[in-house]
Design an enzyme around this catalytic site. Sequence first.
Site, mmCIF file in Angstrom:
data_model
loop_
_atom_site.group_PDB
_atom_site.id
_atom_site.type_symbol
_atom_site.label_atom_id
_atom_site.label_comp_id
_atom_site.label_asym_id
_atom_site.label_seq_id
_atom_site.Cartn_x
_atom_site.Cartn_y
_atom_site.Cartn_z
ATOM 1 N N GLU A 275 -137.237 20.016 -40.826
ATOM 2 C CA GLU A 275 -136.292 21.149 -40.830
ATOM 3 C C GLU A 275 -136.996 22.434 -40.405
ATOM 4 O OE1 GLU A 275 -135.174 21.230 -44.934
ATOM 5 O OE2 GLU A 275 -134.094 19.337 -44.857
ATOM 6 N N PRO A 276 -137.539 22.503 -39.200
ATOM 7 C CA PRO A 276 -138.243 23.722 -38.789
ATOM 8 C C PRO A 276 -137.269 24.863 -38.517
ATOM 9 C CG PRO A 276 -138.023 22.235 -36.929
ATOM 10 C CD PRO A 276 -137.475 21.493 -38.125
ATOM 11 N N GLY A 277 -137.649 26.054 -38.948
ATOM 12 C CA GLY A 277 -136.822 27.235 -38.674
ATOM 13 C C GLY A 277 -137.646 28.268 -37.930
ATOM 14 N N ARG A 314 -136.880 42.193 -43.229
ATOM 15 C CA ARG A 314 -138.077 41.477 -43.683
ATOM 16 C C ARG A 314 -139.178 42.389 -44.219
ATOM 17 N NH1 ARG A 314 -141.145 38.694 -41.252
ATOM 18 N NH2 ARG A 314 -141.255 37.060 -42.816
ATOM 19 N N CYS A 343 -131.204 55.668 -45.780
ATOM 20 C CA CYS A 343 -131.634 56.537 -46.877
ATOM 21 C C CYS A 343 -132.274 55.756 -48.007
ATOM 22 C CB CYS A 343 -130.436 57.328 -47.367
ATOM 23 S SG CYS A 343 -129.878 58.427 -46.077
ATOM 24 N N GLU A 344 -133.396 55.151 -47.730
ATOM 25 C CA GLU A 344 -134.179 54.434 -48.737
ATOM 26 C C GLU A 344 -135.638 54.576 -48.337
ATOM 27 O OE1 GLU A 344 -133.228 51.456 -50.935
ATOM 28 O OE2 GLU A 344 -131.097 51.365 -50.436
HETATM 29 N N1 LLP Z 1 -135.519 23.767 -45.163
HETATM 30 C C1 LLP Z 1 -135.153 24.383 -46.295
HETATM 31 C C2 LLP Z 1 -134.541 23.592 -47.365
HETATM 32 C C3 LLP Z 1 -135.345 25.772 -46.437
HETATM 33 O O1 LLP Z 1 -134.985 26.380 -47.562
HETATM 34 C C4 LLP Z 1 -135.927 26.503 -45.373
HETATM 35 C C5 LLP Z 1 -136.135 27.950 -45.480
HETATM 36 C C6 LLP Z 1 -136.288 25.815 -44.200
HETATM 37 C C7 LLP Z 1 -136.070 24.435 -44.123
HETATM 38 C C8 LLP Z 1 -136.892 26.486 -42.998
HETATM 39 O O2 LLP Z 1 -138.125 27.030 -43.301
HETATM 40 P P1 LLP Z 1 -139.029 27.630 -42.122
HETATM 41 O O3 LLP Z 1 -139.393 26.483 -41.212
HETATM 42 O O4 LLP Z 1 -138.236 28.652 -41.426
HETATM 43 O O5 LLP Z 1 -140.188 28.186 -42.837
HETATM 44 N N2 LLP Z 1 -136.015 35.011 -45.119
HETATM 45 C C9 LLP Z 1 -137.390 34.602 -45.290
HETATM 46 C C10 LLP Z 1 -137.556 33.097 -45.158
HETATM 47 C C11 LLP Z 1 -136.680 32.287 -46.090
HETATM 48 C C12 LLP Z 1 -136.831 30.819 -45.903
HETATM 49 C C13 LLP Z 1 -135.800 30.063 -46.667
HETATM 50 N N3 LLP Z 1 -135.802 28.645 -46.504
HETATM 51 C C14 LLP Z 1 -138.268 35.368 -44.310
HETATM 52 O O6 LLP Z 1 -137.748 36.188 -43.549
HETATM 53 O O7 LLP Z 1 -139.486 35.195 -44.294
#
Ligand code: LLP
Length: 420
Positions: A275-277, A314, A343-344
């Site tokens: 599950e890469p994001g 972020r 305004c923060e």
């Molecule tokens: N799978 C699950 C179940 C997750 O909760 C997440 C991210 C991912 C995959 C993807 O993770 P990645 O590959 O992107 O690291 N908003 C925060 C990051 C929150 C991540 C939440 N879950 C930021 O801007 O750093």
Amino acid sequence: MTDFALIDGELHAEATPLARIAAEVGTPVYVYSAEAFRKRARDFRKGVEQAGRVHLAFAIKANPNLAVIRLLANEGYGADVVSGGEMARALAGGMKAEDIVFSGVGKTRAELAAGLDAGIGQFNLELEEEGVVLAEIARSKGLVAPATLRVNPDVDAGTHEKISTGKAENKFGLPIDQAPDIFDRLAPLEGLNLRGVAIHIGSQLQSLEPLEKAFVRIGKLVAELRGRGHTITHVDLGGGLGVRYKEGDVPPTMDDYGAMVARVTKDWDVELMFEPGRVLSANAGVMLTEVLWVKPGVTNPWVVVDSAMNDLARVALYDAHHDISAVKPSGETFVANVCGPVCESSDVFAKNREIDTVKAGDLLVLHSAGAYGATMASTYNSRALVPEVLVSGDRFAVVAPRISAESIMDQEPIPDWLAD
Ligand code: LLP
């Protein structure tokens, strides 16, 4: 030409000058490179295919823009979703239902039902009761829900506290030591095809060590479950691979990650899911902004830009670092603070940072903004919702328009009984 680079002294997205996008779309605006997404999608696949046949589910929370989803669907990616809204996006963007994994600690009954109706590929269960309810709903529809148990391996991911998910005290997953008994109770339920386990220990990981530690624990769990007579065909290893945000960051390469996965999982005999994001999206995007003022400060000048914490949360949320550079750097630098108009006091993108010298009217970019950028934007301070642009070579498209404060206001009826 890929990514974001200077061509004739001017920053481009692929072959498109960022100044052209600013002139035509205005600022602030997120700009993505299609080629950068594609390259990362292919590199990630190549990395993890060292472990055999894999299923890739882009964590669309990182960047749920429909055009981005379509681009990754074209690369053979499915989606990891955490809400009915994300599921609808994944489907609308062209991802196949069977390539969608539904994660998340608080799925509603309506979301479970919608996932079943859509025929999604897998539900990652977060608690025993969720499995019981999912089985019930599936039975009532004459369906069988493919599912895994998401376990919490109690591993410290060594990342920012707010993006850690795999420690025992975090809200995510089932305690790994309770997983076998829960599996015993859920597996026989009619309506459920409990076929494996899932984990995700955190995000922006700069080392493979915690991942490897967690995966080894999962391997032992798989063996134990098989020892109890369960058929385990799928293991979902989550996301979490970190990226470079600043000089000195040396995240693991996708190739090294894949090699580690291949080594640890070689005897598992399962279908692996990922599950890469962030790793696919962070460095495929920037946020383009204009300098409004350079305001004298007590120690450093304040570079006040037209983007703010509502557009890119972020920094305020996680003290994150985003490199900042001028679209047309003069070669000179100065030490400055960079802030937005909100305004923060937390609406500050950089403090005491050496950046390209800029003056009012110049364009700047905040780098590495393709993940968890636009999607976390809000309209706080009644600012417009920030638009998004996708570039391919020398052409670009607005893939999300700016939504004005006025059009948001149009959705807010004042009750009659307040009228007089
Ligand atoms: N799978 C699950 C179940 C997750 O909760 C997440 C991210 C991912 C995959 C993807 O993770 P990645 O590959 O992107 O690291 N908003 C925060 C990051 C929150 C991540 C939440 N879950 C930021 O801007 O750093």
